[in-house]
Design a protein around this motif. Structure first.
Motif, PDB file in Angstrom:
ATOM      1  N   GLY A  89      43.792 -31.628  68.263  1.00 39.50           N
ATOM      2  CA  GLY A  89      44.402 -30.534  67.516  1.00 39.50           C
ATOM      3  C   GLY A  89      43.929 -30.444  66.076  1.00 39.50           C
ATOM      4  N   LEU A  90      44.025 -31.550  65.342  1.00 44.12           N
ATOM      5  CA  LEU A  90      43.658 -31.522  63.925  1.00 44.12           C
ATOM      6  C   LEU A  90      42.177 -31.243  63.718  1.00 44.12           C
ATOM      7  CD1 LEU A  90      44.347 -31.755  60.979  1.00 44.12           C
ATOM      8  CD2 LEU A  90      44.364 -34.254  61.208  1.00 44.12           C
ATOM      9  N   PRO A  91      41.250 -31.930  64.400  1.00 41.17           N
ATOM     10  CA  PRO A  91      39.833 -31.576  64.207  1.00 41.17           C
ATOM     11  C   PRO A  91      39.500 -30.153  64.645  1.00 41.17           C
ATOM     12  CG  PRO A  91      40.080 -33.271  65.898  1.00 41.17           C
ATOM     13  CD  PRO A  91      41.393 -33.151  65.216  1.00 41.17           C
ATOM     14  N   ARG A  92      40.165 -29.644  65.697  1.00 39.68           N
ATOM     15  CA  ARG A  92      39.915 -28.252  66.093  1.00 39.68           C
ATOM     16  C   ARG A  92      40.371 -27.312  64.985  1.00 39.68           C
ATOM     17  NH1 ARG A  92      38.692 -27.103  71.235  1.00 39.68           N
ATOM     18  NH2 ARG A  92      39.993 -28.722  72.177  1.00 39.68           N
ATOM     19  N   LYS A  93      41.515 -27.633  64.389  1.00 36.32           N
ATOM     20  CA  LYS A  93      42.035 -26.830  63.282  1.00 36.32           C
ATOM     21  C   LYS A  93      41.087 -26.881  62.085  1.00 36.32           C
ATOM     22  CE  LYS A  93      45.866 -26.525  59.986  1.00 36.32           C
ATOM     23  NZ  LYS A  93      45.931 -25.051  60.055  1.00 36.32           N
ATOM     24  N   ILE A  94      40.573 -28.060  61.752  1.00 34.86           N
ATOM     25  CA  ILE A  94      39.652 -28.193  60.619  1.00 34.86           C
ATOM     26  C   ILE A  94      38.446 -27.273  60.812  1.00 34.86           C
ATOM     27  CG2 ILE A  94      37.996 -29.769  59.518  1.00 34.86           C
ATOM     28  CD1 ILE A  94      40.109 -32.013  60.004  1.00 34.86           C
ATOM     29  N   GLY A  95      37.857 -27.303  62.009  1.00 31.46           N
ATOM     30  CA  GLY A  95      36.685 -26.477  62.272  1.00 31.46           C
ATOM     31  C   GLY A  95      37.005 -24.995  62.281  1.00 31.46           C
ATOM     32  N   MET A  96      38.127 -24.622  62.872  1.00 29.86           N
ATOM     33  CA  MET A  96      38.477 -23.200  62.954  1.00 29.86           C
ATOM     34  C   MET A  96      38.894 -22.652  61.591  1.00 29.86           C
ATOM     35  SD  MET A  96      40.318 -22.660  66.632  1.00 29.86           S
ATOM     36  CE  MET A  96      39.246 -22.423  68.051  1.00 29.86           C
ATOM     37  N   ASP A  97      39.602 -23.436  60.806  1.00 29.60           N
ATOM     38  CA  ASP A  97      39.954 -22.999  59.444  1.00 29.60           C
ATOM     39  C   ASP A  97      38.694 -22.726  58.632  1.00 29.60           C
ATOM     40  OD1 ASP A  97      42.598 -23.252  60.107  1.00 29.60           O
ATOM     41  OD2 ASP A  97      43.014 -24.952  58.791  1.00 29.60           O
ATOM     42  N   LEU A  98      37.689 -23.597  58.786  1.00 27.56           N
ATOM     43  CA  LEU A  98      36.425 -23.390  58.069  1.00 27.56           C
ATOM     44  C   LEU A  98      35.723 -22.134  58.573  1.00 27.56           C
ATOM     45  CD1 LEU A  98      34.207 -24.318  56.113  1.00 27.56           C
ATOM     46  CD2 LEU A  98      33.263 -25.707  57.987  1.00 27.56           C
ATOM     47  N   ALA A  99      35.736 -21.919  59.880  1.00 25.53           N
ATOM     48  CA  ALA A  99      35.095 -20.723  60.445  1.00 25.53           C
ATOM     49  C   ALA A  99      35.733 -19.464  59.878  1.00 25.53           C
ATOM     50  CB  ALA A  99      35.196 -20.745  61.967  1.00 25.53           C
ATOM     51  N   VAL A 100      37.068 -19.425  59.820  1.00 22.65           N
ATOM     52  CA  VAL A 100      37.771 -18.258  59.285  1.00 22.65           C
ATOM     53  C   VAL A 100      37.440 -18.058  57.813  1.00 22.65           C
ATOM     54  CG1 VAL A 100      40.049 -17.356  58.693  1.00 22.65           C
ATOM     55  CG2 VAL A 100      39.648 -18.291  60.948  1.00 22.65           C
ATOM     56  N   LYS A 101      37.480 -19.141  57.061  1.00 20.22           N
ATOM     57  CA  LYS A 101      37.161 -19.060  55.629  1.00 20.22           C
ATOM     58  C   LYS A 101      35.779 -18.453  55.419  1.00 20.22           C
ATOM     59  CE  LYS A 101      36.471 -22.118  51.619  1.00 20.22           C
ATOM     60  NZ  LYS A 101      34.991 -21.990  51.508  1.00 20.22           N
ATOM     61  N   ASN A 102      34.804 -18.920  56.191  1.00 19.46           N
ATOM     62  CA  ASN A 102      33.437 -18.411  56.031  1.00 19.46           C
ATOM     63  C   ASN A 102      33.332 -16.951  56.454  1.00 19.46           C
ATOM     64  OD1 ASN A 102      32.663 -20.910  55.104  1.00 19.46           O
ATOM     65  ND2 ASN A 102      31.753 -21.590  57.029  1.00 19.46           N
ATOM     66  N   PHE A 103      34.002 -16.581  57.541  1.00 20.99           N
ATOM     67  CA  PHE A 103      33.969 -15.179  57.967  1.00 20.99           C
ATOM     68  C   PHE A 103      34.560 -14.261  56.903  1.00 20.99           C
ATOM     69  CE2 PHE A 103      33.638 -16.322  62.676  1.00 20.99           C
ATOM     70  CZ  PHE A 103      32.392 -15.729  62.823  1.00 20.99           C
ATOM     71  N   TYR A 104      35.675 -14.640  56.329  1.00 19.55           N
ATOM     72  CA  TYR A 104      36.303 -13.790  55.325  1.00 19.55           C
ATOM     73  C   TYR A 104      35.474 -13.730  54.041  1.00 19.55           C
ATOM     74  CZ  TYR A 104      40.503 -12.304  57.704  1.00 19.55           C
ATOM     75  OH  TYR A 104      41.371 -11.664  58.571  1.00 19.55           O
ATOM     76  N   GLU A 105      34.830 -14.823  53.678  1.00 16.08           N
ATOM     77  CA  GLU A 105      33.941 -14.793  52.512  1.00 16.08           C
ATOM     78  C   GLU A 105      32.759 -13.870  52.747  1.00 16.08           C
ATOM     79  OE1 GLU A 105      32.953 -18.838  51.666  1.00 16.08           O
ATOM     80  OE2 GLU A 105      34.845 -19.229  50.604  1.00 16.08           O
ATOM     81  N   TYR A 200      43.072 -14.992  64.394  1.00 13.76           N
ATOM     82  CA  TYR A 200      43.371 -16.387  64.061  1.00 13.76           C
ATOM     83  C   TYR A 200      44.329 -16.458  62.883  1.00 13.76           C
ATOM     84  CZ  TYR A 200      42.595 -21.321  62.931  1.00 13.76           C
ATOM     85  OH  TYR A 200      42.779 -22.672  62.663  1.00 13.76           O
ATOM     86  N   ARG A 201      44.075 -15.660  61.856  1.00 10.34           N
ATOM     87  CA  ARG A 201      44.948 -15.660  60.679  1.00 10.34           C
ATOM     88  C   ARG A 201      46.317 -15.089  61.021  1.00 10.34           C
ATOM     89  NH1 ARG A 201      42.223 -14.069  54.987  1.00 10.34           N
ATOM     90  NH2 ARG A 201      44.382 -14.526  54.428  1.00 10.34           N
ATOM     91  N   GLN A 202      46.347 -14.008  61.787  1.00  6.21           N
ATOM     92  CA  GLN A 202      47.631 -13.405  62.162  1.00  6.21           C
ATOM     93  C   GLN A 202      48.502 -14.376  62.949  1.00  6.21           C
ATOM     94  OE1 GLN A 202      46.306  -9.907  64.271  1.00  6.21           O
ATOM     95  NE2 GLN A 202      46.376  -8.604  62.447  1.00  6.21           N
ATOM     96  N   ALA A 203      47.864 -15.241  63.746  1.00  7.08           N
ATOM     97  CA  ALA A 203      48.601 -16.211  64.563  1.00  7.08           C
ATOM     98  C   ALA A 203      49.014 -17.438  63.763  1.00  7.08           C
ATOM     99  CB  ALA A 203      47.760 -16.627  65.759  1.00  7.08           C
ATOM    100  N   GLY A 204      48.590 -17.536  62.522  1.00  7.04           N
ATOM    101  CA  GLY A 204      48.971 -18.673  61.700  1.00  7.04           C
ATOM    102  C   GLY A 204      48.083 -19.887  61.860  1.00  7.04           C
ATOM    103  N   GLY A 205      46.964 -19.722  62.552  1.00  8.54           N
ATOM    104  CA  GLY A 205      46.006 -20.812  62.670  1.00  8.54           C
ATOM    105  C   GLY A 205      46.349 -21.810  63.762  1.00  8.54           C
ATOM    106  N   MET A 206      45.383 -22.658  64.055  1.00 13.31           N
ATOM    107  CA  MET A 206      45.540 -23.708  65.057  1.00 13.31           C
ATOM    108  C   MET A 206      46.537 -24.752  64.568  1.00 13.31           C
ATOM    109  SD  MET A 206      44.695 -25.024  67.984  1.00 13.31           S
ATOM    110  CE  MET A 206      43.409 -23.835  68.407  1.00 13.31           C
ATOM    111  N   GLY A 207      47.316 -25.302  65.485  1.00 16.15           N
ATOM    112  CA  GLY A 207      48.246 -26.376  65.143  1.00 16.15           C
ATOM    113  C   GLY A 207      47.562 -27.727  65.144  1.00 16.15           C
ATOM    114  N   LYS A 208      48.303 -28.727  64.695  1.00 18.08           N
ATOM    115  CA  LYS A 208      47.768 -30.090  64.598  1.00 18.08           C
ATOM    116  C   LYS A 208      48.219 -30.966  65.762  1.00 18.08           C
ATOM    117  CE  LYS A 208      47.957 -29.888  59.527  1.00 18.08           C
ATOM    118  NZ  LYS A 208      48.513 -30.516  58.300  1.00 18.08           N
TER     119      LYS A 208
END
Length: 374
Positions: A89-105, A200-208
């Protein structure tokens, strides 16, 4: 980038095979980044941490030799993550949070985030099918067809037999959910789904969560908009045991082999039939007063009626009616209440009493007979 694939990687000896499978995929005019989160926890052994470092070094070498402008590998190394279990859960969240951050940038909130695991291979049309499906159909999310790779194992191999049984359980459960009329009857497998960055953002992101993070996350995703089950391409997870997480495919296979009992017990079809009775009648509850709702509910199967009483169903229905003006909004609010968690709660309410858990293959056979008869 158009697609970012996120792959947690913990003590994975064959992650380069996953990379090769992705690099062999058909690619047209879209850009792909693969984010591999090589991870260990504070409780992980010294040997696993060292192996992870070697894996990270190999991935960096691969990136140096193979990265192009349209196909980029981005390995990350995270050590000593907190937790008493080593879940994804946590590593999947780390990777997906980064993916979202990069897409929005990049100003691309419709960028596609794909979830995959480090023991998987994929069909050659995997990337092109995901990309075209999202772009042409304006999807919010998608789940993908899968098949655990067992063909290289002998037919009497215990891992193969247990894997086939567990995969049949996954297919039975989804088919039974679909039979009830539940609108979000999709697989919830961490290696076989995709969402847009905005979703992903609307759903509040991946859980840990250390297990089931895919299930919990996707229950928030499905009601947000158009979801498609993509069956024109496949993901092939490895058939193997696992003690990394408390439940899921790996632990289920390991338990069957340890007990020398290659069976999977599951919920009886009749429990799903009872849920179907409720779901088939929900429109008749729209804008009805409590006395009429109670009268209608007494005609439901006995144990379902008792469950609804204990769950404050009638008060909840009154609240739903109060805040909805149309039948479509009523249905949406109803299924936000009577969601996958509630269904599971009811199934556990009636098992093992009055209904016994029974062999999944027999239950799946019964379900297909019922569906064919209808």
């Amino acid at each position: 980038m158009d697609i970012r694939i996120v792959i947690p990687c913990y003590n994975e000896p064959h992650v380069l095979l996953t990379l090769k499978s992705l690099s062999d995929c058909e690619r047209n005019n879209f850009q792909v980044e693969i984010i591999i989160v090589v991870n260990s926890y504070s409780i992980s052994s010294v040997e696993i941490k060292e192996f992870n470092r070697e894996t990270y070094a190999r991935l960096n070498d691969y990136a140096l030799q193979n990265n192009t402008s349209g196909f980029i590998l981005h390995p990350l190394l995270y050590e000593d993550l907190p937790g008493h279990q080593t879940g994804a859960g946590l590593p999947r969240k780390i990777g997906m949070d980064l993916a979202v951050k990069n897409f929005y940038e990049e100003g691309n909130n419709q960028g596609i985030i794909v979830s995959l695991d480090a023991d998987c291979t994929v069909d050659p049309n995997y990337l092109s099918t995901i990309y075209s499906s999202f772009r042409k159909l304006h999807l919010k999310s998608a789940t993908l067809e899968f098949h655990h790779a067992v063909e290289h194992l002998a037919e009497n191999d215990k891992i193969r037999q247990a894997t086939e049984v567990y995969e049949e359980y996954l297919r039975y459960y989804r088919a039974a959910l679909e039979y009830t009329g539940y609108p979000y009857a999709y697989y919830t497998i961490g290696s076989a789904f995709a969402v847009t960055a905005e979703t992903y953002r609307q759903a509040g992101g991946m859980g840990k969560q250390q297990a089931g993070e895919d299930f919990y996350f996707l229950q928030k995703v499905f009601p947000l908009g158009k979801t498609l089950f993509i069956d024109s391409t496949k993901v092939y997870p490895a058939a193997r045991t696992s003690d990394r997480v408390p439940f899921g495919t790996g632990p289920a296979i390991e338990a069957m082999i340890r007990k020398n009992d290659i069976r999977k017990l599951s919920y009886q079809v009749r429990a799903f039939e009872e849920i179907k009775v409720l779901f088939d009648s929900i429109d008749s509850y729209f804008k009805k007063e409590n006395p009429e709702i109670l009268k209608k509910s007494r005609a439901l199967p006995k144990h379902l009626f008792l469950f609804l009483q204990e769950d404050n169903f009638f008060e909840k229905l009154k609240e739903i009616n109060l805040h909805t003006a149309t039948i479509s909004s009523f249905r949406k609010r109803f299924f936000n209440y009577f969601n996958a968690f509630k269904i599971l709660k009811y199934l556990n309410y009636v098992h093992p009493s009055p209904y016994m858990l029974t062999d999944v293959r027999e239950q799946y056979r019964q379900l297909r007979l019922i569906q064919n008869a209808n």
